[in-house]
Motif scaffolding. Structure first.
Motif, PDB file in Angstrom:
ATOM      1  N   PHE A  97      56.093 -21.311 -57.981  1.00  0.00           N
ATOM      2  CA  PHE A  97      56.564 -22.243 -56.959  1.00  0.00           C
ATOM      3  C   PHE A  97      55.517 -22.388 -55.858  1.00  0.00           C
ATOM      4  CE2 PHE A  97      58.945 -23.576 -53.232  1.00  0.00           C
ATOM      5  CZ  PHE A  97      59.783 -24.555 -53.740  1.00  0.00           C
ATOM      6  N   SER A  98      54.922 -21.287 -55.457  1.00  0.00           N
ATOM      7  CA  SER A  98      53.902 -21.322 -54.412  1.00  0.00           C
ATOM      8  C   SER A  98      52.702 -22.170 -54.850  1.00  0.00           C
ATOM      9  CB  SER A  98      53.444 -19.905 -54.067  1.00  0.00           C
ATOM     10  OG  SER A  98      52.590 -19.913 -52.950  1.00  0.00           O
ATOM     11  N   LYS A  99      52.252 -21.959 -56.062  1.00  0.00           N
ATOM     12  CA  LYS A  99      51.117 -22.747 -56.580  1.00  0.00           C
ATOM     13  C   LYS A  99      51.455 -24.231 -56.663  1.00  0.00           C
ATOM     14  CE  LYS A  99      47.681 -19.952 -57.743  1.00  0.00           C
ATOM     15  NZ  LYS A  99      46.337 -20.099 -57.234  1.00  0.00           N
ATOM     16  N   LYS A 100      52.666 -24.549 -57.143  1.00  0.00           N
ATOM     17  CA  LYS A 100      53.054 -25.950 -57.312  1.00  0.00           C
ATOM     18  C   LYS A 100      53.313 -26.656 -55.990  1.00  0.00           C
ATOM     19  CE  LYS A 100      54.828 -25.829 -62.000  1.00  0.00           C
ATOM     20  NZ  LYS A 100      55.976 -26.039 -62.875  1.00  0.00           N
ATOM     21  N   ASN A 101      53.799 -25.938 -54.983  1.00  0.00           N
ATOM     22  CA  ASN A 101      54.165 -26.564 -53.715  1.00  0.00           C
ATOM     23  C   ASN A 101      53.105 -26.438 -52.628  1.00  0.00           C
ATOM     24  OD1 ASN A 101      57.184 -27.592 -53.601  1.00  0.00           O
ATOM     25  ND2 ASN A 101      57.011 -25.920 -55.069  1.00  0.00           N
ATOM     26  N   LEU A 102      52.331 -25.383 -52.653  1.00  0.00           N
ATOM     27  CA  LEU A 102      51.322 -25.168 -51.621  1.00  0.00           C
ATOM     28  C   LEU A 102      49.903 -25.133 -52.171  1.00  0.00           C
ATOM     29  CD1 LEU A 102      53.204 -22.355 -49.662  1.00  0.00           C
ATOM     30  CD2 LEU A 102      52.952 -24.760 -48.989  1.00  0.00           C
ATOM     31  N   ASN A 103      49.794 -25.090 -53.478  1.00  0.00           N
ATOM     32  CA  ASN A 103      48.495 -24.950 -54.139  1.00  0.00           C
ATOM     33  C   ASN A 103      47.793 -23.659 -53.712  1.00  0.00           C
ATOM     34  OD1 ASN A 103      46.720 -25.898 -56.081  1.00  0.00           O
ATOM     35  ND2 ASN A 103      45.434 -26.937 -54.584  1.00  0.00           N
ATOM     36  N   LEU A 104      48.608 -22.649 -53.438  1.00  0.00           N
ATOM     37  CA  LEU A 104      48.118 -21.335 -53.034  1.00  0.00           C
ATOM     38  C   LEU A 104      48.964 -20.258 -53.684  1.00  0.00           C
ATOM     39  CD1 LEU A 104      47.979 -21.968 -49.167  1.00  0.00           C
ATOM     40  CD2 LEU A 104      45.994 -21.874 -50.682  1.00  0.00           C
ATOM     41  N   SER A 105      48.381 -19.094 -53.866  1.00  0.00           N
ATOM     42  CA  SER A 105      49.183 -17.960 -54.309  1.00  0.00           C
ATOM     43  C   SER A 105      50.066 -17.533 -53.143  1.00  0.00           C
ATOM     44  CB  SER A 105      48.279 -16.793 -54.732  1.00  0.00           C
ATOM     45  OG  SER A 105      47.639 -16.251 -53.586  1.00  0.00           O
ATOM     46  N   VAL A 106      51.023 -16.672 -53.403  1.00  0.00           N
ATOM     47  CA  VAL A 106      51.894 -16.187 -52.337  1.00  0.00           C
ATOM     48  C   VAL A 106      51.064 -15.494 -51.267  1.00  0.00           C
ATOM     49  CG1 VAL A 106      53.765 -14.593 -51.758  1.00  0.00           C
ATOM     50  CG2 VAL A 106      53.928 -15.992 -53.826  1.00  0.00           C
ATOM     51  N   SER A 107      50.164 -14.604 -51.661  1.00  0.00           N
ATOM     52  CA  SER A 107      49.363 -13.877 -50.668  1.00  0.00           C
ATOM     53  C   SER A 107      48.439 -14.822 -49.897  1.00  0.00           C
ATOM     54  CB  SER A 107      48.576 -12.739 -51.313  1.00  0.00           C
ATOM     55  OG  SER A 107      47.690 -13.231 -52.293  1.00  0.00           O
ATOM     56  N   GLU A 108      47.878 -15.827 -50.564  1.00  0.00           N
ATOM     57  CA  GLU A 108      47.041 -16.812 -49.863  1.00  0.00           C
ATOM     58  C   GLU A 108      47.861 -17.606 -48.846  1.00  0.00           C
ATOM     59  OE1 GLU A 108      43.773 -17.891 -53.373  1.00  0.00           O
ATOM     60  OE2 GLU A 108      45.718 -18.916 -53.331  1.00  0.00           O
ATOM     61  N   SER A 109      49.087 -17.963 -49.220  1.00  0.00           N
ATOM     62  CA  SER A 109      49.933 -18.729 -48.297  1.00  0.00           C
ATOM     63  C   SER A 109      50.276 -17.895 -47.071  1.00  0.00           C
ATOM     64  CB  SER A 109      51.200 -19.227 -48.992  1.00  0.00           C
ATOM     65  OG  SER A 109      52.100 -18.177 -49.250  1.00  0.00           O
ATOM     66  N   LEU A 110      50.571 -16.620 -47.271  1.00  0.00           N
ATOM     67  CA  LEU A 110      50.886 -15.751 -46.138  1.00  0.00           C
ATOM     68  C   LEU A 110      49.697 -15.619 -45.194  1.00  0.00           C
ATOM     69  CD1 LEU A 110      52.978 -12.989 -47.939  1.00  0.00           C
ATOM     70  CD2 LEU A 110      53.824 -14.851 -46.494  1.00  0.00           C
ATOM     71  N   GLU A 111      48.520 -15.548 -45.762  1.00  0.00           N
ATOM     72  CA  GLU A 111      47.308 -15.466 -44.942  1.00  0.00           C
ATOM     73  C   GLU A 111      47.109 -16.747 -44.137  1.00  0.00           C
ATOM     74  OE1 GLU A 111      44.555 -13.589 -43.016  1.00  0.00           O
ATOM     75  OE2 GLU A 111      45.709 -12.615 -44.590  1.00  0.00           O
ATOM     76  N   LYS A 112      47.336 -17.895 -44.745  1.00  0.00           N
ATOM     77  CA  LYS A 112      47.219 -19.187 -44.027  1.00  0.00           C
ATOM     78  C   LYS A 112      48.250 -19.253 -42.899  1.00  0.00           C
ATOM     79  CE  LYS A 112      44.214 -21.527 -46.589  1.00  0.00           C
ATOM     80  NZ  LYS A 112      42.983 -22.085 -46.130  1.00  0.00           N
ATOM     81  N   TYR A 113      49.468 -18.812 -43.177  1.00  0.00           N
ATOM     82  CA  TYR A 113      50.510 -18.862 -42.161  1.00  0.00           C
ATOM     83  C   TYR A 113      50.231 -17.913 -41.006  1.00  0.00           C
ATOM     84  CZ  TYR A 113      53.405 -21.853 -45.080  1.00  0.00           C
ATOM     85  OH  TYR A 113      53.895 -22.890 -45.815  1.00  0.00           O
ATOM     86  N   ARG A 114      49.499 -16.860 -41.269  1.00  0.00           N
ATOM     87  CA  ARG A 114      49.152 -15.919 -40.196  1.00  0.00           C
ATOM     88  C   ARG A 114      48.413 -16.661 -39.081  1.00  0.00           C
ATOM     89  NH1 ARG A 114      48.510 -10.349 -40.975  1.00  0.00           N
ATOM     90  NH2 ARG A 114      48.348 -10.830 -43.169  1.00  0.00           N
TER      91      ARG A 114
END
Length: 189
Positions: free
Chosen positions: A148-165
């Protein structure tokens, strides 16, 4: 209902299985598939309900809903007593054309004191738009599912958390409130 031998052998219909899960004394379960209690609502002092229909519902419409109707929907929800509304999401119109007017919608809604008007910001570009339109509260989401993370954000879960930081740090520096949530807790669609 069936007897306890049938329950133990997993011979329950879906309806019976749901009843068995939801009648447990702890009061709340995450899902039938997980089949374990994750929280008790017995001692909760306050629950905040956030209406996400103007964003989540309208982004899935097959036809574009006119900007004025979106604004009216948000204002009608507030008139009905909803105090927390996720107005829209600042996403790429290429991927979510139904929200291509998100900045105009957010800017056009008449803001009332005491109401939280939130915009979902899935990335830095969305956050920049939130700042441009004067959003005072943002929402960010991470997914429990890598797919879901890859399809919706084009990021892995850990990559998305880092971006949100970094987005959250910038939001706090700008005096914004942040609401975070986890998608696909139960299953990945």
């Amino acid at each position: 209902m069936r007897n306890s031998d049938e329950e133990e052998n997993g011979l329950l219909s879906k309806e019976e299985e749901m009843y068995q899960v939801w009648r447990r004394p702890c009061g709340w379960t995450a899902c039938l598939h997980v089949r374990r209690c994750v929280s008790s609502l017995v001692n909760v002092g306050k629950v905040r309900v956030v209406e996400v229909g103007p964003r989540d519902g309208l982004q899935n419409e097959s036809k574009f809903v006119p900007t004025e109707r979106k604004v009216k929907l948000v204002e009608d929800l507030v008139d009905a007593g909803i105090g927390n509304v996720e107005v829209t999401s600042f996403v790429s119109p290429q991927w979510v054309p139904q929200l291509s007017d998100s900045a105009e919608v957010f800017s056009s809604v008449k803001k009332r004191p005491g109401v939280n008007y939130t915009a979902l910001v899935p990335n830095a570009r969305g956050f920049a738009t939130a700042k441009e339109v004067g959003a005072r509260q943002i929402a960010v989401f991470a997914a429990a599912s890598e797919t879901f993370s890859k399809k919706n954000l084009n990021l892995s879960v850990s990559e998305s958390l880092e971006k949100y930081r970094s987005i959250c740090a910038d939001a706090l520096e700008n005096g914004m409130k942040i609401r975070g949530y986890v998608s696909t807790v139960v299953r990945c669609p």
